[in-house]
Scaffold this active site. Structure first.
Site, PDB file in Angstrom:
ATOM      1  N   HIS A  90       0.860  -1.182   0.000  1.00 24.21           N
ATOM      2  CA  HIS A  90       0.000   0.000   0.000  1.00 24.21           C
ATOM      3  C   HIS A  90       0.896   1.232   0.000  1.00 24.21           C
ATOM      4  CE1 HIS A  90      -3.868  -1.945   1.809  1.00 24.21           C
ATOM      5  NE2 HIS A  90      -3.240  -2.778   0.982  1.00 24.21           N
ATOM      6  N   GLU A 117       0.842   3.880   1.762  1.00 23.62           N
ATOM      7  CA  GLU A 117       1.233   4.316   3.099  1.00 23.62           C
ATOM      8  C   GLU A 117       2.455   3.545   3.593  1.00 23.62           C
ATOM      9  OE1 GLU A 117      -3.394   4.231   3.258  1.00 23.62           O
ATOM     10  OE2 GLU A 117      -1.788   3.298   2.092  1.00 23.62           O
ATOM     11  N   CYS A 156      -6.521   1.690   5.637  1.00 21.97           N
ATOM     12  CA  CYS A 156      -7.110   0.449   6.138  1.00 21.97           C
ATOM     13  C   CYS A 156      -6.512   0.136   7.515  1.00 21.97           C
ATOM     14  CB  CYS A 156      -6.818  -0.687   5.163  1.00 21.97           C
ATOM     15  SG  CYS A 156      -5.065  -1.135   5.086  1.00 21.97           S
ATOM     16  N   CYS A 211      -2.622  -0.306   7.467  1.00 22.46           N
ATOM     17  CA  CYS A 211      -1.900   0.958   7.332  1.00 22.46           C
ATOM     18  C   CYS A 211      -2.080   1.838   8.566  1.00 22.46           C
ATOM     19  CB  CYS A 211      -2.338   1.674   6.069  1.00 22.46           C
ATOM     20  SG  CYS A 211      -1.844   0.789   4.578  1.00 22.46           S
TER      21      CYS A 211
END
Length: 168
Positions: free
Chosen positions: A57, A59, A87, A90
């Site tokens: 991801h 992040e 999410c 993260c």
């Protein structure tokens, strides 16, 4: 939920620009920019498809890059700008890396963990809390995502085989 600072728009626009690059390589247009004292430490968009890595991801990528750059996992005095509400994975990494502020664009009612489904950054039982600003440039973030998925559906519809009738 906190109010945005004056400079937040500038960095959120940078995150949106980064997100706009993602579809060209088959990635969902989600991006992050990590800033410390007005300086960009790292920026990236998702790479889950490219790397076939469920943890790739945006992040997590910028957190790893910044930790390497600063030679520290403690990313204090930083602000993370993300185009979509993080999410649970993260949000946990944001807390664990001691990021001070999180600013995100679109809310994620299906997987958001910063106010939508869960609120990990505000969890009082954790050892670090993150100041959160949600919904900054929300429409622009949503539009990028909607256009991406609309295009995917269009391409998928074009690849369907034509139906033939067996009637005869």
């Amino acid at each position: 939920m906190q109010q945005p600072h004056d400079h937040d728009l500038q960095f959120m626009h940078m995150a949106l620009q980064q997100a706009a690059l993602a579809p060209a390589v088959g990635e969902v247009p989600i991006a992050a920019v990590l800033v410390q004292k007005g300086q960009v430490l790292a920026s990236a968009h998702n790479h889950r498809e490219t790397l076939q890595d469920p943890t790739a991801h945006a992040e997590l990528i910028v957190i790893r890059q910044a930790a390497e750059l600063l030679h520290s996992w403690r990313l204090t005095e930083t602000t993370l700008y993300v185009t979509l509400e993080p999410c649970a994975m993260c949000a946990g990494a944001i807390v664990q890396s001691r990021i001070a502020r999180l600013v995100f664009g679109a809310w994620d009612p299906k997987a958001g963990a910063c106010g939508s489904i869960f609120d990990i950054p505000a969890e009082r039982r954790l050892n670090h809390r993150v100041e959160v600003v949600g919904g900054l440039l929300e429409q622009e973030s949503q539009t990028l995502l909607q256009e991406f998925f609309r295009q995917l559906r269009h391409e998928a519809a074009g690849k369907e085989a034509p139906r033939t009738s067996n009637a005869g």
